[in-house]
Design a protein around this motif. Structure first.
Motif, PDB file in Angstrom:
ATOM      1  N   ILE A 159       2.562   1.674  -3.479  1.00 44.12           N
ATOM      2  CA  ILE A 159       1.595   2.098  -4.497  1.00 44.12           C
ATOM      3  C   ILE A 159       1.220   3.565  -4.293  1.00 44.12           C
ATOM      4  O   ILE A 159       1.091   4.331  -5.251  1.00 44.12           O
ATOM      5  N   ALA A 160       1.066   3.972  -3.032  1.00 46.76           N
ATOM      6  CA  ALA A 160       0.672   5.346  -2.725  1.00 46.76           C
ATOM      7  C   ALA A 160       1.723   6.352  -3.181  1.00 46.76           C
ATOM      8  O   ALA A 160       1.397   7.449  -3.652  1.00 46.76           O
ATOM      9  N   GLU A 165      -5.571  -0.464  -7.552  1.00 51.10           N
ATOM     10  CA  GLU A 165      -4.299  -0.726  -8.228  1.00 51.10           C
ATOM     11  C   GLU A 165      -3.750  -2.092  -7.830  1.00 51.10           C
ATOM     12  O   GLU A 165      -3.215  -2.833  -8.664  1.00 51.10           O
ATOM     13  N   ARG A 178       0.834  -1.203   0.000  1.00 56.95           N
ATOM     14  CA  ARG A 178       0.000   0.000   0.000  1.00 56.95           C
ATOM     15  C   ARG A 178       0.869   1.255   0.000  1.00 56.95           C
ATOM     16  O   ARG A 178       0.595   2.212  -0.735  1.00 56.95           O
ATOM     17  N   GLU A 204      -5.645   2.623  -2.569  1.00 53.76           N
ATOM     18  CA  GLU A 204      -4.671   1.830  -3.324  1.00 53.76           C
ATOM     19  C   GLU A 204      -5.194   0.443  -3.699  1.00 53.76           C
ATOM     20  O   GLU A 204      -4.512  -0.315  -4.405  1.00 53.76           O
TER      21      GLU A 204
END
Length: 556
Positions: free
Chosen positions: A464-465, A520, A461, A517
């Motif tokens: 991805i963020a 994704e 997470r 997230e």
């Protein structure tokens, strides 16, 4: 007619039950309705053709978003492939290759039988063909033809594509574990695409094709950017494609087949050997040119560290003595670091580098002087000198790595005769099938998710963020200078996604459903599901892939 409630942006609407989202958009959105391409229904992404059968919270997705523009480009690709099919007829096909200058480079193929197998050869795309194809695309857009989705069994998808002679898709579905496949059609032309589509051809209003298919950008969704030829990038992509042809693995279905037949070990070793051969050739160019400073730059997760180690080994084999230098040690002290528009330190910009000190040190080195080498203390936010010194003697080469290494400002005032510039990136050379390319950014993001979890303690997470910020920095500070390189190196490996999936999947499954997230993570999981997994036993310890999965001899 029974009514249901649709809540959007805090406002509640009553609509007919089983009406489509497109009907809601046309009834209640006063502005340009075609800027919306998808929607979130109760936080679940869906197409605009979805029927509303219960009360929902709705959020429309514009094509100016990442998800929206991906959907637009995917739909545009479908439109182009359909138009080529109409113009050229059976026996011809289009292969969507790689991203090039904000467009997709494509090839037109003529398919024919040679003995007991089908073969393809590239056909020149004339101005007349392009004129007719673009006219057909325009006609399909004017007619605003619905893009129909049909869910069929995976077995039926295999049979359909085999009957059509589209063996890239047939082979892909032979290794799919899901029971259903979503096929799309425009009129009588049917295809498979990885991801959602816009509702109809009338949504696809901005495009151009050269035979590089050009789409608008998120920032300017109604303007087609000019094609920017990138000869060096095209050359390395072309070489990578030739490698995949040599290895007889250009799509995921062929890779999966290679794994199931037990041929993967040879493929791995041959691809690793091809990379090592290229690194040796680069080392030979450095030695022959009597270069004193090697500059290496590339985007996140391109494998710069392992590459620099392997290059150093080859330089030694060529009789040279390499000395590594991380350009991060030349950051300005924290209080002098520029800030961005949000008031945060901007460590990515060139002004965050102590250019005066770097220029001075490099000039002294090239003049034969000894210099002290700084070490940047990231906790204290300042440079420190710990007694490390460097002097370049005959046969010594400085190997400097950093995101700004190719920026002309970084080495301003240094003789070009002394510099050798290398751009490295993981440029995916395998395709899902002929119409579904794999974005280079997806491969790098998966690499980074796995490495960050292993070496930095970051979960998927978090990675991805931060990825959008990383990408903005690359677009601004790295990609504009890639053509400055003397040589480009592609660090992607044909087999790597089959290996890295076993590390990435548990991390992606851990992303909570209620966070931004999650979509994704879910998208990447679906993407990795195309690949059969394999172990790490036969991966060489000096492989670039080891930088991400661990177990490498360079301890990175």
């Amino acid at each position: 007619m029974e009514k249901i409630k649709v809540t959007m942006d805090g406002q509640v609407y009553e609509v007919d039950k089983f009406s489509a989202i497109t009907e809601f958009v046309h009834a209640h959105m006063q502005e340009n309705k075609q800027k919306y391409v998808l929607a979130f229904c109760n936080r679940k992404l869906c197409e605009l053709g979805k029927l509303l059968d219960r009360d929902v919270e709705l959020k429309l997705v514009e094509k100016t978003s990442v998800i929206g523009m991906d959907t637009y480009k995917r739909s545009l690709t479908f439109l182009m492939v359909k138009a080529f099919s109409d113009v050229m007829g059976s026996g011809y096909s289009v292969k969507v290759m790689y991203s090039l200058g904000k467009g997709y480079y494509c090839r037109l193929l003529k398919n024919f039988r040679e003995g007991d197998r089908m073969v393809s050869e590239e056909v020149p795309v004339t101005k007349d063909i392009l004129f007719r194809v673009k006219n057909r695309m325009n006609e399909l857009v004017r007619k605003d033809i619905a893009i129909i989705k049909e869910s069929v069994s995976t077995e039926e998808a295999v049979q359909r594509f085999a009957k059509q002679g589209r063996f890239d898709k047939e082979r892909l579905f032979r290794y799919r574990r899901v029971s259903k496949a979503n096929l799309y059609s425009i009129e009588d032309y049917e295809d498979y695409f990885y991801g959602y589509m816009v509702p109809s051809t009338g949504y696809i209003t901005w495009y151009d094709t050269g035979f590089t298919l050009m789409a608008p950008t998120r920032e300017e969704p109604e303007i087609i950017p000019e094609f920017e030829p990138r000869e060096k990038l095209f050359s390395v992509l072309k070489t990578s494609d030739e490698w995949s042809q040599t290895l007889d693995v250009s799509n995921v279905g062929q890779l999966n087949e290679c794994i199931t037949k037990g041929d993967i070990r040879e493929l791995m070793l041959v691809h690793e050997a091809l990379q090592e051969k290229q690194i040796a050739q680069i080392a030979d160019m450095i030695r022959a040119g009597e270069k004193k400073i090697v500059l290496i730059a590339g985007p996140s997760s391109s494998g710069k560290t392992t590459f620099s180690h392997r290059l150093s080994v080859q330089l030694r084999a060529h009789g040279l003595r390499p000395y590594p230098l991380a350009l991060d040690n030349y950051f300005v002290d924290r209080e002098h670091t520029p800030k961005d528009e949000n008031g945060n330190y901007d460590f990515e910009c060139i002004e965050a580098m102590d250019l005066d000190l770097f220029h001075s040190d490099m000039k002294k080195l090239l003049a034969g002087e000894e210099i002290p080498i700084p070490t940047f203390n990231f906790k204290q936010g300042r440079k420190e000198y710990k007694g490390k010194k460097l002097k370049l003697n005959a046969g010594d080469v400085l190997v400097a790595e950093g995101i700004h290494a190719l920026n002309p400002l970084m080495t301003e005032g240094l003789s070009d005769d002394s510099k050798f510039k290398i751009y490295i990136s993981a440029l995916t050379q395998i395709y899902i099938d002929d119409h579904n390319r794999i974005p280079t950014t997806d491969g790098r993001l998966i690499r980074r998710i796995v490495r960050d979890a292993r070496t930095r303690g970051n979960d998927a997470r978090e990675t991805i963020a931060m990825w959008p910020s990383v990408r903005r920095g690359e677009e601004k500070y790295i990609f504009p200078y890639q053509e400055e390189a003397d040589v480009m190196f592609n660090s992607a490996l044909i087999y790597e996604l089959s290996v890295i999936k076993q590390y990435a999947e548990p991390l992606l499954f851990s992303v909570p459903k209620d966070c931004d997230e999650y979509y994704e993570a879910k998208r990447l999981l679906k993407f990795l599901d195309y690949f059969l997994g394999m172990g790490v036993t036969n991966i060489p310890t000096n492989s670039i892939l080891r930088e991400f999965v661990g177990g490498g001899c360079f301890d990175v």
